[in-house]
Design a protein around this motif. Structure first.
Motif, PDB file in Angstrom:
ATOM      1  N   ARG A 255      -4.424  40.416 -86.178  1.00 40.60           N
ATOM      2  CA  ARG A 255      -4.623  41.504 -86.982  1.00 40.60           C
ATOM      3  C   ARG A 255      -6.285  41.321 -87.425  1.00 40.60           C
ATOM      4  NH1 ARG A 255      -0.572  42.872 -86.019  1.00 40.60           N
ATOM      5  NH2 ARG A 255       1.443  43.214 -87.054  1.00 40.60           N
ATOM      6  N   ILE A 256      -6.794  42.279 -87.347  1.00 41.21           N
ATOM      7  CA  ILE A 256      -8.296  42.154 -87.889  1.00 41.21           C
ATOM      8  C   ILE A 256      -8.435  41.912 -89.428  1.00 41.21           C
ATOM      9  CG2 ILE A 256     -10.416  43.298 -88.479  1.00 41.21           C
ATOM     10  CD1 ILE A 256     -10.176  42.515 -85.404  1.00 41.21           C
ATOM     11  N   VAL A 257      -9.041  40.649 -89.836  1.00 42.86           N
ATOM     12  CA  VAL A 257      -9.036  40.574 -91.469  1.00 42.86           C
ATOM     13  C   VAL A 257     -10.274  40.528 -91.822  1.00 42.86           C
ATOM     14  CG1 VAL A 257      -6.615  39.552 -91.378  1.00 42.86           C
ATOM     15  CG2 VAL A 257      -8.862  38.049 -90.857  1.00 42.86           C
ATOM     16  N   ALA A 258     -10.341  40.678 -93.105  1.00 48.00           N
ATOM     17  CA  ALA A 258     -11.874  40.471 -93.654  1.00 48.00           C
ATOM     18  C   ALA A 258     -11.873  39.174 -94.487  1.00 48.00           C
ATOM     19  CB  ALA A 258     -12.421  41.688 -94.910  1.00 48.00           C
ATOM     20  N   ASP A 259     -12.850  38.335 -94.600  1.00 46.92           N
ATOM     21  CA  ASP A 259     -13.157  37.281 -95.078  1.00 46.92           C
ATOM     22  C   ASP A 259     -11.846  36.235 -94.632  1.00 46.92           C
ATOM     23  OD1 ASP A 259     -15.491  37.940 -95.827  1.00 46.92           O
ATOM     24  OD2 ASP A 259     -15.119  38.103 -98.139  1.00 46.92           O
ATOM     25  N   LEU A 260     -11.010  35.527 -95.616  1.00 47.72           N
ATOM     26  CA  LEU A 260      -9.902  34.860 -95.443  1.00 47.72           C
ATOM     27  C   LEU A 260      -8.766  35.648 -95.948  1.00 47.72           C
ATOM     28  CD1 LEU A 260     -11.293  31.281 -96.622  1.00 47.72           C
ATOM     29  CD2 LEU A 260     -10.965  32.145 -94.078  1.00 47.72           C
ATOM     30  N   ASP A 261      -8.722  36.905 -95.065  1.00 45.88           N
ATOM     31  CA  ASP A 261      -7.537  37.640 -95.288  1.00 45.88           C
ATOM     32  C   ASP A 261      -7.574  38.231 -96.859  1.00 45.88           C
ATOM     33  OD1 ASP A 261      -5.388  39.388 -94.622  1.00 45.88           O
ATOM     34  OD2 ASP A 261      -4.101  37.698 -94.220  1.00 45.88           O
ATOM     35  N   THR A 262      -8.676  39.101 -97.057  1.00 44.67           N
ATOM     36  CA  THR A 262      -8.628  39.599 -98.308  1.00 44.67           C
ATOM     37  C   THR A 262      -8.604  41.050 -98.306  1.00 44.67           C
ATOM     38  OG1 THR A 262     -11.184  39.340 -98.473  1.00 44.67           O
ATOM     39  CG2 THR A 262      -9.764  37.713 -99.633  1.00 44.67           C
ATOM     40  N   PRO A 263      -8.274  41.942 -99.165  1.00 46.44           N
ATOM     41  CA  PRO A 263      -8.642  43.203 -98.773  1.00 46.44           C
ATOM     42  C   PRO A 263      -9.965  43.518 -98.868  1.00 46.44           C
ATOM     43  CG  PRO A 263      -7.209  43.045-101.019  1.00 46.44           C
ATOM     44  CD  PRO A 263      -7.585  41.741-100.422  1.00 46.44           C
ATOM     45  N   TRP A 264     -10.433  44.456 -98.060  1.00 42.15           N
ATOM     46  CA  TRP A 264     -12.014  44.757 -97.538  1.00 42.15           C
ATOM     47  C   TRP A 264     -12.923  45.088 -98.941  1.00 42.15           C
ATOM     48  CZ3 TRP A 264     -13.307  48.905 -93.487  1.00 42.15           C
ATOM     49  CH2 TRP A 264     -14.657  49.002 -93.049  1.00 42.15           C
ATOM     50  N   GLY A 265     -12.068  45.658 -99.584  1.00 37.63           N
ATOM     51  CA  GLY A 265     -12.850  46.029-100.821  1.00 37.63           C
ATOM     52  C   GLY A 265     -13.298  44.748-101.661  1.00 37.63           C
ATOM     53  N   ASP A 266     -12.330  43.785-101.601  1.00 35.18           N
ATOM     54  CA  ASP A 266     -12.863  42.410-102.243  1.00 35.18           C
ATOM     55  C   ASP A 266     -13.687  41.439-101.656  1.00 35.18           C
ATOM     56  OD1 ASP A 266     -11.035  43.525-104.115  1.00 35.18           O
ATOM     57  OD2 ASP A 266      -9.356  42.236-103.401  1.00 35.18           O
ATOM     58  N   SER A 267     -14.099  41.879-100.405  1.00 33.47           N
ATOM     59  CA  SER A 267     -14.827  40.893 -99.624  1.00 33.47           C
ATOM     60  C   SER A 267     -16.052  40.574-100.081  1.00 33.47           C
ATOM     61  CB  SER A 267     -14.947  41.514 -98.210  1.00 33.47           C
ATOM     62  OG  SER A 267     -16.143  40.952 -97.451  1.00 33.47           O
ATOM     63  N   ALA A 268     -16.493  39.437-100.481  1.00 35.24           N
ATOM     64  CA  ALA A 268     -17.672  38.756-100.955  1.00 35.24           C
ATOM     65  C   ALA A 268     -18.636  38.870 -99.792  1.00 35.24           C
ATOM     66  CB  ALA A 268     -17.560  37.360-101.211  1.00 35.24           C
ATOM     67  N   THR A 269     -18.269  38.850 -98.600  1.00 34.84           N
ATOM     68  CA  THR A 269     -19.685  38.756 -97.447  1.00 34.84           C
ATOM     69  C   THR A 269     -19.815  40.414 -96.876  1.00 34.84           C
ATOM     70  OG1 THR A 269     -17.775  38.588 -95.890  1.00 34.84           O
ATOM     71  CG2 THR A 269     -18.915  36.451 -96.527  1.00 34.84           C
ATOM     72  N   CYS A 270     -19.012  41.232 -97.200  1.00 30.14           N
ATOM     73  CA  CYS A 270     -19.498  42.766 -96.586  1.00 30.14           C
ATOM     74  C   CYS A 270     -20.712  43.156 -97.054  1.00 30.14           C
ATOM     75  CB  CYS A 270     -18.178  43.552 -96.619  1.00 30.14           C
ATOM     76  SG  CYS A 270     -18.630  45.058 -96.216  1.00 30.14           S
ATOM     77  N   THR A 271     -21.684  43.609 -96.403  1.00 33.24           N
ATOM     78  CA  THR A 271     -22.764  44.133 -97.169  1.00 33.24           C
ATOM     79  C   THR A 271     -22.739  45.740 -97.178  1.00 33.24           C
ATOM     80  OG1 THR A 271     -23.801  44.350 -94.785  1.00 33.24           O
ATOM     81  CG2 THR A 271     -24.281  42.426 -95.896  1.00 33.24           C
ATOM     82  N   GLY A 272     -21.653  46.357 -96.664  1.00 31.62           N
ATOM     83  CA  GLY A 272     -21.345  47.758 -96.643  1.00 31.62           C
ATOM     84  C   GLY A 272     -22.292  48.479 -95.753  1.00 31.62           C
ATOM     85  N   CYS A 273     -22.813  47.680 -94.509  1.00 34.15           N
ATOM     86  CA  CYS A 273     -23.710  48.299 -93.751  1.00 34.15           C
ATOM     87  C   CYS A 273     -23.178  49.583 -92.779  1.00 34.15           C
ATOM     88  CB  CYS A 273     -24.461  47.421 -92.925  1.00 34.15           C
ATOM     89  SG  CYS A 273     -23.392  46.583 -91.444  1.00 34.15           S
ATOM     90  N   GLY A 274     -21.875  49.360 -92.393  1.00 36.72           N
ATOM     91  CA  GLY A 274     -21.083  50.182 -91.785  1.00 36.72           C
ATOM     92  C   GLY A 274     -21.250  50.301 -90.223  1.00 36.72           C
ATOM     93  N   LYS A 275     -21.881  49.130 -89.972  1.00 34.60           N
ATOM     94  CA  LYS A 275     -22.056  48.986 -88.516  1.00 34.60           C
ATOM     95  C   LYS A 275     -20.661  48.797 -87.550  1.00 34.60           C
ATOM     96  CE  LYS A 275     -26.647  46.771 -88.267  1.00 34.60           C
ATOM     97  NZ  LYS A 275     -26.659  46.383 -89.615  1.00 34.60           N
ATOM     98  N   CYS A 276     -19.741  48.237 -88.351  1.00 37.17           N
ATOM     99  CA  CYS A 276     -18.346  47.962 -87.545  1.00 37.17           C
ATOM    100  C   CYS A 276     -17.682  49.222 -87.412  1.00 37.17           C
ATOM    101  CB  CYS A 276     -17.436  46.805 -88.548  1.00 37.17           C
ATOM    102  SG  CYS A 276     -17.543  47.285 -90.273  1.00 37.17           S
ATOM    103  N   VAL A 277     -17.958  50.051 -88.662  1.00 36.43           N
ATOM    104  CA  VAL A 277     -17.196  51.266 -88.336  1.00 36.43           C
ATOM    105  C   VAL A 277     -17.598  52.119 -87.223  1.00 36.43           C
ATOM    106  CG1 VAL A 277     -16.969  53.729 -89.752  1.00 36.43           C
ATOM    107  CG2 VAL A 277     -16.836  51.620 -90.764  1.00 36.43           C
ATOM    108  N   HIS A 278     -19.197  52.036 -86.883  1.00 38.36           N
ATOM    109  CA  HIS A 278     -19.716  52.932 -85.857  1.00 38.36           C
ATOM    110  C   HIS A 278     -19.633  52.392 -84.554  1.00 38.36           C
ATOM    111  CE1 HIS A 278     -20.856  56.401 -88.339  1.00 38.36           C
ATOM    112  NE2 HIS A 278     -20.999  55.302 -89.281  1.00 38.36           N
ATOM    113  N   VAL A 279     -19.237  51.133 -84.499  1.00 44.93           N
ATOM    114  CA  VAL A 279     -19.037  50.395 -82.937  1.00 44.93           C
ATOM    115  C   VAL A 279     -17.347  50.365 -82.811  1.00 44.93           C
ATOM    116  CG1 VAL A 279     -21.225  48.970 -83.222  1.00 44.93           C
ATOM    117  CG2 VAL A 279     -18.721  47.971 -83.705  1.00 44.93           C
ATOM    118  N   CYS A 280     -16.482  50.766 -83.669  1.00 45.08           N
ATOM    119  CA  CYS A 280     -15.018  51.034 -83.639  1.00 45.08           C
ATOM    120  C   CYS A 280     -14.686  51.909 -82.441  1.00 45.08           C
ATOM    121  CB  CYS A 280     -14.460  50.888 -84.590  1.00 45.08           C
ATOM    122  SG  CYS A 280     -12.726  51.384 -84.431  1.00 45.08           S
ATOM    123  N   PRO A 281     -14.239  51.594 -81.096  1.00 44.67           N
ATOM    124  CA  PRO A 281     -13.936  52.610 -80.455  1.00 44.67           C
ATOM    125  C   PRO A 281     -12.822  53.893 -80.756  1.00 44.67           C
ATOM    126  CG  PRO A 281     -13.037  50.532 -79.653  1.00 44.67           C
ATOM    127  CD  PRO A 281     -13.580  50.514 -81.065  1.00 44.67           C
TER     128      PRO A 281
END
Ligand code: SF4
Lengths: 238, 472
Positions: free
Chosen positions: A179-205
């Protein structure tokens, strides 16, 4: 060595390239289509989806075109019935592994997996579906992760680590349980590292990563020009 | 080369099962109408983002996906807690009316046409739309043309005839183009003439249907539907109103969001379809009907010229509300005429081409209720979401549900009238089927436009023994 020009043939066509280039790069430069899913120009190549496998004369194995460097005199075939059969199987297995209901998916009509299936003539899934019970992580303010549609290509993981430098995403578990996980398996919304840039969304096929609030078939992805981003950053550093 | 296999074939489960219970004297004591309904919808949408709901719920029905989309989008609007742009409301109204035209045309011309024109004792092999087309090609052509108008209008608005994903929470996702407006307008005059002509023709045949009018779910009941502030015919917004069998309002008009105050849902072990009832009267006394007949009984006026003229004539059928479900056919034609006129009015409004058509927002409320009038009657979508906008719980009440009690009652009435002795005959089956069709139920079986409704009827004696059964 790196500026030595090598010559080879792909699908009977004589082509040439640098020794640092891959079969996939040379093929695309020459408008020879090899299907890919995990590969994205500008990101490191991992050769994991196995859709770009090609035959090389003299070798009994198949070779992933995205990570195989060209060699002088190589004779490459990209479109045999055997290869197409394998590609169709791979796509079918991807569909069977998770829950893909295209007609009600945010990416319907703009999805790379769907396009691949279409191009390869996959109109049936010969394998029984696994129908896993998977969650949707909608905890992020702007984005949604739907594991039901994820094909584990790891483009999101790589773009976040290699381009954005945040390394929010990673993969937990192995094999089918990955499974894809954010940080050490936290809800994405709680991620301390996510900058909210959205690149992952736009490269996802697929429809696995999408913008919140998008309705069915509305998620159009703007692939960021990654080589351009990389080039600009390199210049800045110099 | 390519083969498409679709399994399981769910249509086979669209059998309607009817059980008629006899008492000691051989009279029909009770009738039960049982259907295999779309099940599990309430379960499998749990956990999905609410923004998918309009398209997800559109999959409930192949005939009226648009109706589900609209009710769903209205429920989602409440989750966003926004007022949608006025043009979005108008475009949604247009879509709903186009849907009404195509669905009513399907019900009247394709599904009921064979009974009405060929007669209920016509051999079942040709008592279908093809038989009808052979006997009266013009009637069939007109029906096809009117339905096509509705479907094309949907396509011109939403891009696809079946399962469009144009309606979204907050509005619609693309504006109407001037070219598409002109295209719909160009077809309107001829469609209006056609509908008027069929309405006239239908009125002239009423005398020949006296027996059916007398016993096709012809009994006092309450009626439910939406009404707007002017009291005119309404299919998209407004308040919920109940009237009694005499036509008097029951209670005050309600905000649709308060539907649970007055509508309860009973469950019976022998069918999957729930039985909504009017709470203050209890179950099963709180039976009511929804749909075209109910809407015409509720509305003060249609609000368009030709339809109002027809409504005045329709009202002459009875002193209070028109009670026989046979007249639902009549009501459907009047509504179709109204819809065509109203589409013309809406398209004439310059604001209809406005580009502001969608309100964007996140989840601002955790509960939303959307109510519209689908062709078959009042449709309710009720959702609860979590803070992330994922569905936690839903409740849907479809028109066929609202009508469930009345349908049972209508079948009982027809069975009492047409059953003689303790054997079942084809003629009885045809009439029961025709009664069911007046409700235009959105069961998978009602989509069997070709051929007769797949149906099992059992006659059960006072001791519970099956005396006879018929199946087709
Ligand atoms: S991600 Fe692509 S393949 Fe999967 S359901 Fe969505 S559109 Fe279909």
């Amino acid at each position: 060595m790196s500026d030595t020009i090598l010559t080879l043939t792909i699908d009977g066509q004589p082509v040439s390239g640098l020794a640092t280039e891959t079969i996939l790069q040379i093929a695309r430069e020459n408008k020879i289509d090899i299907p890919t899913l995990c590969y994205l120009e500008g990101l490191s190549a991992v050769g994991s989806c196995r859709l770009c496998m090609v035959e090389i004369e003299g070798s009994p194995k198949l070779h992933p075109a995205c990570v195989t460097l060209i060699q002088e005199g190589m004779v490459v075939t990209t479109q045999t019935e055997r290869l197409q059969g394998y590609r169709r199987n791979i796509v079918q297995l991807l569909f069977a592994e998770r829950n893909h209901v295209c007609s009600v998916c945010v990416s319907n009509g703009h999805c790379e997996l769907q396009e691949l299936a279409h191009k390869l003539g996959v109109d049936h899934i010969a394998f029984p579906g696994c129908y896993p019970e998977l969650e949707v992580d909608a905890s992020h303010r702007r984005f949604v992760l739907d594991h039901n549609r994820c094909v584990l290509c790891t483009r999101c993981v790589r773009v976040c680590a290699e381009i954005e430098g945040a390394h929010t995403w990673d993969v937990k578990n192995r094999g089918m349980r990955s499974r894809i996980v954010a940080d050490l398996d936290t809800p994405w919304g709680d991620s301390a590292t996510c900058t909210g840039c959205g690149k992952c969304v736009h490269v996802c096929p697929t429809g696995a990563l999408s913008e919140k609030g998008k309705s069915v078939a509305e998620m159009l992805k703007k692939r960021p020009s990654l080589p351009y981003l990389v080039a600009n950053r390199t210049e800045e550093r110099q | 080369m390519s083969q498409i296999t679709i399994e399981p074939v769910s249509r086979i489960e669209g059998h309607a099962a009817i059980r008629l219970f006899l008492d000691d004297t051989g009279q029909v004591r009770d009738a039960r109408f049982q259907v295999t309904q779309v099940r599990g919808f309430e379960q499998f949408v749990v956990g999905r983002p609410f923004s998918e709901m309009p398209s997800l719920t559109a999959r409930i029905c192949g005939i009226c996906p648009v109706s589900h989309e609209l009710a769903s989008a209205k429920a989602c609007d409440q989750l966003l807690a926004v007022a949608i742009p006025p043009t979005a409301t108008k475009l949604r109204c247009l879509l709903n009316l186009a849907q009404l035209v195509q669905s009513h045309a399907l019900s009247f011309f394709y599904l009921s046409g064979p009974d009405l024109l060929l007669g209920m004792d016509h051999p079942p092999e040709t008592r279908n739309f093809f038989g009808l087309a052979a006997a009266d090609p013009q009637f069939a052509r007109d029906g096809i043309r009117i339905r096509q108008f509705g479907q094309q209008a949907i396509e011109r608005l939403a891009g696809r005839r079946i399962h469009p994903s144009w309606v979204v929470p907050g509005g619609v996702n693309s504006p109407l183009t001037a070219a598409n407006r002109e295209a719909i307008l160009a077809d309107l005059p001829s469609i209006k003439t056609l509908v008027s002509a069929h309405l006239d023709r239908f009125k002239q045949t009423l005398d020949g249907h006296a027996e059916a009018i007398g016993v096709f779910a012809n009994f006092p009941s309450m009626f439910l539907g939406l009404v707007n502030e002017e009291g005119t015919l309404e299919h998209y917004q407004g308040r919920l109103r109940f009237i009694d069998a005499g036509g008097a309002p029951v209670g005050t008009d309600l905000d649709p969001s308060d539907y649970q105050q007055v509508i309860g849902e009973a469950v019976e072990p022998w069918t999957y379809l729930k039985f909504p009832y009017y709470r203050p009267l209890g179950y099963p006394e709180g039976m009511y009907r929804v749909g075209p007949l109910a809407r015409l009984n509720l509305a003060a006026r249609c609000g368009t010229e030709l339809a109002d003229r027809e409504l005045a004539l329709f009202r002459e059928l009875a002193t209070g509300p028109v009670l026989s479900m046979f007249h639902a056919h009549y009501a459907r034609l009047i509504e179709t005429l109204y819809a065509v006129e109203r589409i013309e009015e809406l398209l004439a409004d310059p604001q209809i081409l406005d580009q502001r058509i969608r309100a964007e927002a996140g989840v601002n409320s955790l509960e939303g209720i959307g109510v519209t009038e689908a062709p078959r009657g009042t449709l309710m979508h009720h959702y609860r979401v979590n803070e992330d906008g994922l569905i936690q719980w839903i409740n849907l009440i479809i028109a066929t549900g609202h009508n469930n009690l009345a349908m049972q009652r209508g079948i009982l009435q027809a069975a009492r009238h047409f059953l003689t002795g303790t054997t079942l005959r084809e003629g009885l089956l045809n009439r029961i089927e025709a009664v069911i069709r007046t409700f235009d139920p959105c069961l998978s079986c009602s989509t069997h436009a070709v051929g007769s409704m797949p149906m099992i009827v059992e006659l059960i004696g006072p001791d519970g023994a099956i005396l006879d059964h018929l199946r087709r």
